[in-house]
Design an enzyme around this catalytic site. Structure first.
Site, PDB file in Angstrom:
ATOM      1  CB  SER A 117      -0.948  -0.042   1.206  1.00  0.00           C
ATOM      2  OG  SER A 117      -1.895   0.983   1.148  1.00  0.00           O
TER       3      SER A 117
ATOM      4  CG  ASP B  29      -2.706   4.238  -1.342  1.00  0.00           C
ATOM      5  OD1 ASP B  29      -3.431   4.114  -2.344  1.00  0.00           O
ATOM      6  OD2 ASP B  29      -2.778   3.479  -0.355  1.00  0.00           O
TER       7      ASP B  29
ATOM      8  CG  ASP C 214      -2.903  -0.354  -2.308  1.00  0.00           C
ATOM      9  OD1 ASP C 214      -2.982   0.821  -1.893  1.00  0.00           O
ATOM     10  OD2 ASP C 214      -3.514  -1.299  -1.784  1.00  0.00           O
TER      11      ASP C 214
ATOM     12  CG  ASP D 246      -6.159   0.936  -0.678  1.00  0.00           C
ATOM     13  OD1 ASP D 246      -5.331   1.858  -0.558  1.00  0.00           O
ATOM     14  OD2 ASP D 246      -6.117  -0.095   0.010  1.00  0.00           O
TER      15      ASP D 246
END
Length: 453
Positions: free
Chosen positions: A108, A247, A249, A251
């Site tokens: 992430s 960010d 990833d 999400d």
């Protein structure tokens, strides 16, 4: 039962340090494969379960993708790989392909030398606790290869990015477009680098992109939602209408108005909630977390919108939304869930929901930001050598009560232990910045004294 490897968002850690090693990840894939083959998926006789694997742009992702594929195939599971795609895209592809599970290789918003493995169910949600526990139990068993004819196969989904782009666009009203908007996108050199720009461009916006040159080492490096300074500067330099930062990833999302002012997840959540409530389209109320700014709670209350707090973590926001039968919730970090649009938090879709509100109202992002100025919030992390029972310590509870009495109904105190580090987090918020700072420092001093620092 407590988990041995899984945290609130899968298995995560430093690359090369157990459990984020190729050997463990291969065994994790095998264990997941064995559990999936035993589950009742209503598959046709002789059909193997199917798992979708995606990843962000970390250099270690290639290594762990190979390890996962080997373990899953050895466990008798067929695999489809997508290459770099946002975490919510894997949730979507898992559902669209009628797969039994999805796996994302990502850490992430963490630096490139971290990585992690997180799972989605067939419904595109976090795995149920009982499945995670079953996988952990299987990890303790020997790794025995299935018979040769039962070994899984692996194929690549070549058009996964295009499918996800169309899915994101489908969540924006057909009657609206983004023509006339100049938008700066910051893709954090992460998984949205090749999908976010086409989404907003194809909806009509003029798009300027930064953070779209991943090299395996620069994900989240001074860019993205955790480092919005680059976006703030770019928006002002290009005289853009607004900026959007994801960010690593994809999400999470934060946004910047034309003046370079940052709007965090709480403010974006307010925009979406207000817009839906005004049109009678808000199903129930809104879920935040223990860290949600009190200003949002007060603003929603004035509009007659119910609000509840979950523990920190999107897993807990989702659980409370489902328990209440509500659709909208999120965290101040920018993780926003719109369950009528997607089964998981999605930065691109959340940004589109905000832009829907802007286009429908004719207001600018700055106008909306001015409607919800956040209360000053001071967070102090106190390192401790040993665990402290926060609820059972009279001195700490007295310090918290004293601060709460001083704030009255205009502020809030939160004391909690970090789930990942030996730290006690002291958070105080209220409308008087100087008072909030003083009270936070006073409580932090008590924590240090109790901990014997």
């Amino acid at each position: 039962m407590s988990r041995k490897y899984f945290g609130t968002d899968g298995v995560r850690g430093k690359v090369g340090t157990f459990p984020i090693t190729p050997d463990f990840v291969m065994r994790l894939g095998y264990a997941a494969g064995r559990v999936l083959t035993r589950m009742d998926h209503h598959l046709a006789p002789g059909t193997k379960p199917l798992v979708i694997i995606g990843k962000d742009t970390r250099i270690s992702g290639y290594m762990f993708e190979t390890a996962l594929v080997a373990g899953l195939c050895a466990g008798g599971v067929n695999v489809r790989i997508t290459g770099p795609l946002p975490t919510p895209a894997i949730a979507h592809v898992t559902r669209a392909q009628r797969a039994q599970a999805g796996i994302v290789i990502s850490a992430s918003h963490n630096p490139f030398d971290d990585n992690g493995i997180k799972f989605f169910s067939a419904q595109g949600t976090k795995l149920p606790d009982e499945v995670e526990l079953a996988i952990e139990a299987e990890l303790d068993q020997p790794m025995d290869l299935v018979s040769t004819e039962q070994i899984g196969r692996v194929k690549r989904i070549d058009d996964a990015a295009g499918r996800y782009i169309e899915f994101c666009k489908s969540t924006f009203p057909n009657a609206l477009d983004l023509r006339g908007l100049k938008i700066v996108l910051d893709c954090a050199n992460g998984a949205t680098y090749h999908v976010a720009p086409p989404v907003f461009h194809e909806l009509g916006a003029e798009v300027i992109s930064i953070g779209t040159a991943p090299n395996g080492l620069n994900i989240n490096l001074n860019v993205g939602s955790t480092h919005p300074e680059a976006l703030q500067q770019a928006v002002v330099e290009h005289q853009a209408d607004l900026g959007i930062a994801f960010d690593g990833d994809g999400d999470r999302v934060v946004m910047v108005d034309h003046q370079g002012q940052l709007l965090d997840g709480d403010q974006l959540l307010y925009i979406i909630a207000h817009h839906r409530h005004e049109r009678g389209q808000l199903a129930g109320g809104v879920v935040g977390t223990l860290m949600t700014n009190l200003a949002l709670e007060h603003a929603l209350a004035k509009e007659g919108i119910s609000f509840q707090r979950a523990k920190v973590g999107d897993r807990y926001v989702l659980e409370l939304l489902n328990a209440n039968g509500w659709q909208l919730g999120g965290e101040n970090s920018g993780h926003i869930l719109s369950l009528d649009k997607h089964s998981s938090g999605d930065g691109i879709i959340a940004a589109l929901q905000v832009l829907h509100a802007l286009r429908a109202s004719g207001s600018t992002l700055a106008d909306w930001g001015n409607r919800l100025p956040l209360y000053p919030q001071v967070l102090i992390n106190v390192k401790v050598a040993q665990r402290i029972e926060l609820d059972g310590n009279a001195e700490l509870q007295a310090a918290v009560k004293s601060a709460e009495d001083t704030l009255g109904g205009s502020g809030r105190v939160l004391l909690r232990a970090s789930g990942t580090e030996p730290k006690i987090r002291v958070m105080v918020e209220g409308q008087d910045r100087a008072l909030v700072q003083r009270l936070a420092e006073d409580i932090a001093a008590v924590v240090q004294r109790v901990a014997g620092q």
